[in-house]
Motif scaffolding. Sequence first.
Motif, PDB file in Angstrom:
ATOM      1  N   ARG A 114      -8.348 -13.311  12.922  1.00  0.00           N
ATOM      2  CA  ARG A 114      -7.712 -14.488  13.619  1.00  0.00           C
ATOM      3  C   ARG A 114      -6.426 -14.056  14.252  1.00  0.00           C
ATOM      4  O   ARG A 114      -6.187 -14.767  15.045  1.00  0.00           O
ATOM      5  N   SER A 115      -5.878 -12.954  14.084  1.00  0.00           N
ATOM      6  CA  SER A 115      -4.790 -12.541  14.257  1.00  0.00           C
ATOM      7  C   SER A 115      -4.573 -11.286  14.672  1.00  0.00           C
ATOM      8  O   SER A 115      -4.740 -10.305  14.085  1.00  0.00           O
ATOM      9  N   THR A 116      -4.597 -11.025  16.179  1.00  0.00           N
ATOM     10  CA  THR A 116      -4.469  -9.806  16.870  1.00  0.00           C
ATOM     11  C   THR A 116      -3.166  -9.273  17.330  1.00  0.00           C
ATOM     12  O   THR A 116      -3.202  -8.184  17.683  1.00  0.00           O
ATOM     13  N   ALA A 117      -2.164  -9.900  16.733  1.00  0.00           N
ATOM     14  CA  ALA A 117      -0.915  -9.538  17.064  1.00  0.00           C
ATOM     15  C   ALA A 117      -0.243  -8.395  16.017  1.00  0.00           C
ATOM     16  O   ALA A 117       0.963  -8.398  15.998  1.00  0.00           O
ATOM     17  N   LEU A 118      -1.023  -8.050  15.075  1.00  0.00           N
ATOM     18  CA  LEU A 118      -0.373  -7.045  13.993  1.00  0.00           C
ATOM     19  C   LEU A 118       0.189  -5.945  14.482  1.00  0.00           C
ATOM     20  O   LEU A 118      -0.599  -5.202  15.286  1.00  0.00           O
ATOM     21  N   PRO A 119       1.530  -5.661  14.344  1.00  0.00           N
ATOM     22  CA  PRO A 119       2.026  -4.378  14.909  1.00  0.00           C
ATOM     23  C   PRO A 119       1.446  -3.038  14.271  1.00  0.00           C
ATOM     24  O   PRO A 119       0.683  -3.053  13.244  1.00  0.00           O
ATOM     25  N   SER A 120       1.442  -2.005  15.349  1.00  0.00           N
ATOM     26  CA  SER A 120       1.033  -0.844  14.840  1.00  0.00           C
ATOM     27  C   SER A 120       1.684  -0.254  13.551  1.00  0.00           C
ATOM     28  O   SER A 120       2.769  -0.451  13.335  1.00  0.00           O
ATOM     29  N   ALA A 121       0.815   0.405  12.592  1.00  0.00           N
ATOM     30  CA  ALA A 121       1.304   0.781  11.404  1.00  0.00           C
ATOM     31  C   ALA A 121       1.733  -0.163  10.207  1.00  0.00           C
ATOM     32  O   ALA A 121       2.038   0.216   9.353  1.00  0.00           O
ATOM     33  N   ALA A 122       1.525  -1.385  10.719  1.00  0.00           N
ATOM     34  CA  ALA A 122       1.739  -2.469   9.660  1.00  0.00           C
ATOM     35  C   ALA A 122       0.559  -3.106   9.008  1.00  0.00           C
ATOM     36  O   ALA A 122      -0.284  -2.623   9.415  1.00  0.00           O
ATOM     37  N   VAL A 123       0.849  -3.581   7.785  1.00  0.00           N
ATOM     38  CA  VAL A 123      -0.254  -4.272   7.092  1.00  0.00           C
ATOM     39  C   VAL A 123       0.335  -5.589   6.674  1.00  0.00           C
ATOM     40  O   VAL A 123       1.345  -5.926   6.724  1.00  0.00           O
ATOM     41  N   ALA A 181       0.949 -15.013   4.720  1.00  0.00           N
ATOM     42  CA  ALA A 181       0.655 -13.957   4.855  1.00  0.00           C
ATOM     43  C   ALA A 181       1.360 -13.181   6.138  1.00  0.00           C
ATOM     44  O   ALA A 181       1.398 -13.881   7.282  1.00  0.00           O
ATOM     45  N   TYR A 182       1.914 -12.126   6.162  1.00  0.00           N
ATOM     46  CA  TYR A 182       2.991 -11.526   7.364  1.00  0.00           C
ATOM     47  C   TYR A 182       2.714 -10.139   7.229  1.00  0.00           C
ATOM     48  O   TYR A 182       2.521  -9.634   6.202  1.00  0.00           O
ATOM     49  N   ALA A 183       3.083  -9.662   8.336  1.00  0.00           N
ATOM     50  CA  ALA A 183       2.991  -8.184   8.477  1.00  0.00           C
ATOM     51  C   ALA A 183       4.350  -7.464   7.999  1.00  0.00           C
ATOM     52  O   ALA A 183       5.387  -8.226   8.035  1.00  0.00           O
ATOM     53  N   VAL A 184       4.132  -6.407   7.357  1.00  0.00           N
ATOM     54  CA  VAL A 184       5.258  -5.600   6.583  1.00  0.00           C
ATOM     55  C   VAL A 184       5.090  -4.346   7.160  1.00  0.00           C
ATOM     56  O   VAL A 184       3.804  -3.806   7.532  1.00  0.00           O
ATOM     57  N   LEU A 185       6.116  -3.462   6.848  1.00  0.00           N
ATOM     58  CA  LEU A 185       6.070  -2.108   7.132  1.00  0.00           C
ATOM     59  C   LEU A 185       6.768  -1.352   6.186  1.00  0.00           C
ATOM     60  O   LEU A 185       7.709  -1.993   5.684  1.00  0.00           O
ATOM     61  N   ASP A 186       6.399  -0.016   5.819  1.00  0.00           N
ATOM     62  CA  ASP A 186       6.874   0.684   4.885  1.00  0.00           C
ATOM     63  C   ASP A 186       7.919   1.572   5.734  1.00  0.00           C
ATOM     64  O   ASP A 186       7.498   2.439   6.464  1.00  0.00           O
ATOM     65  N   VAL A 187       9.191   1.488   5.257  1.00  0.00           N
ATOM     66  CA  VAL A 187      10.360   2.389   5.715  1.00  0.00           C
ATOM     67  C   VAL A 187      10.932   3.205   4.575  1.00  0.00           C
ATOM     68  O   VAL A 187      11.064   2.852   3.533  1.00  0.00           O
ATOM     69  N   TRP A 207      10.264   4.616  -0.561  1.00  0.00           N
ATOM     70  CA  TRP A 207       9.920   3.857   0.451  1.00  0.00           C
ATOM     71  C   TRP A 207       9.973   2.480  -0.140  1.00  0.00           C
ATOM     72  O   TRP A 207       9.896   1.982  -1.337  1.00  0.00           O
ATOM     73  N   VAL A 208      10.589   1.431   0.909  1.00  0.00           N
ATOM     74  CA  VAL A 208      10.619   0.119   0.611  1.00  0.00           C
ATOM     75  C   VAL A 208       9.692  -0.548   1.838  1.00  0.00           C
ATOM     76  O   VAL A 208       9.595  -0.179   2.618  1.00  0.00           O
ATOM     77  N   ARG A 209       9.400  -1.894   1.422  1.00  0.00           N
ATOM     78  CA  ARG A 209       8.416  -2.469   2.120  1.00  0.00           C
ATOM     79  C   ARG A 209       9.117  -3.890   2.812  1.00  0.00           C
ATOM     80  O   ARG A 209       9.748  -4.526   2.075  1.00  0.00           O
ATOM     81  N   LEU A 210       9.271  -3.746   4.130  1.00  0.00           N
ATOM     82  CA  LEU A 210      10.133  -4.815   4.681  1.00  0.00           C
ATOM     83  C   LEU A 210       9.203  -5.655   5.736  1.00  0.00           C
ATOM     84  O   LEU A 210       8.211  -5.219   6.280  1.00  0.00           O
ATOM     85  N   PRO A 211       9.552  -7.061   6.096  1.00  0.00           N
ATOM     86  CA  PRO A 211       8.900  -7.621   6.931  1.00  0.00           C
ATOM     87  C   PRO A 211       9.034  -6.933   8.280  1.00  0.00           C
ATOM     88  O   PRO A 211      10.060  -6.433   8.425  1.00  0.00           O
ATOM     89  N   ALA A 212       7.862  -6.931   8.973  1.00  0.00           N
ATOM     90  CA  ALA A 212       7.958  -6.376  10.326  1.00  0.00           C
ATOM     91  C   ALA A 212       8.931  -6.775  11.278  1.00  0.00           C
ATOM     92  O   ALA A 212       9.554  -6.009  11.912  1.00  0.00           O
ATOM     93  N   ASN A 213       9.137  -8.255  11.078  1.00  0.00           N
ATOM     94  CA  ASN A 213      10.230  -8.537  12.031  1.00  0.00           C
ATOM     95  C   ASN A 213      11.611  -8.391  11.624  1.00  0.00           C
ATOM     96  O   ASN A 213      12.634  -8.399  12.465  1.00  0.00           O
TER      97      ASN A 213
END
Length: 326
Positions: A114-123, A181-187, A207-213
């Motif tokens: 239902r959401s196509t705006a997920l950033p690249s490499a995000a989960v 449910a929100y997009a996160v990235l591992d940095v 590695w830590v997981r942060l909200p993509a925003n």
Amino acid sequence: MLSRIAAVAAAILALASAAQAAELRPAVTVAGTAVTLGDLFDDAGAAAGVAVANAPAPGLRTEISVSRISLAARRNGIEWRNDAGLTHVVVARSGLAVPDEDVAAAIAAAVETRSTALPSAAVLQVDFTNGMAGIQVAETAEPTVSVEQISYNTRSGAFTAIVRAPAGDMLSPLRRVTGRAYAVLDVPVLTRDMQPGDVVRQQDIDWVRLPANRVSQNMIASLDHLVGMSPRRPARAGEPLRQSDMSPPIVVDKGAQVDVTLVSGSLTLPARGRALQSGAVGDIVNVLNTRSNRTLQGVVTGPNMVTIDTPGAAHAASLARAADNS
């Protein structure tokens, strides 16, 4: 005298009857789909298998009124007295937990459709309102789950999902699950505090997981921009780093003696010089040729190593050597 004996006999019979009367349990746990008189009373006798009410879904609780239980008991010949003054009995149903990660994966998959705006490499990170999904199935069932319906707010990430467990069993109960449910990235982050001049190695990284925003464009998100680099200023462990926080390590210090390779076409000549600037690999620095006393410009290629690639550089070096040997 006879009346007194009769009264004593009646009292003894009453006590015996009370001792033999079934006792209602204030709370029970069942495994099946029905709550029986045998579950509710400590001695239901032949009526133990009589169903009184439906059991709740696995993992949930419900209450059955004592008046309903009393009616079923009387109809089936169970004598009991509510000496404890109970008004209801708490009934819990045992079950097998569906792993929260499986529930989260099913919800994430439903949200992604239902959401196509997920950033690249995000989960998608799924957080449940109560900290856990709490979905269970009967002890003999497969611990699977499917999402039957879901509503999702793309701005806040809030969701409400109706799930079925076990998945595909149309007779299994539906459960409501809420959360975000929100997009996160591992940095990557450092595992220890580091100072300028320290070189980051693979073992220095976690590695830590942060909200993509919260991950800005200049934040380091890959190992390529961290391994082999050095902090420009003191860097603390566990904190995300910006690209401007890191730089290649200084391998040539100002004033240091350096090995110079002068290149002119296919000809290369070694020389010695003194660095007039500090630099990392790839930096352009000025080098004083200590034999000719000329300043040349070259590229740092390693620890105290500089390569000078200019037309006539080798000729200049040969002239400098000839002058030194004369």
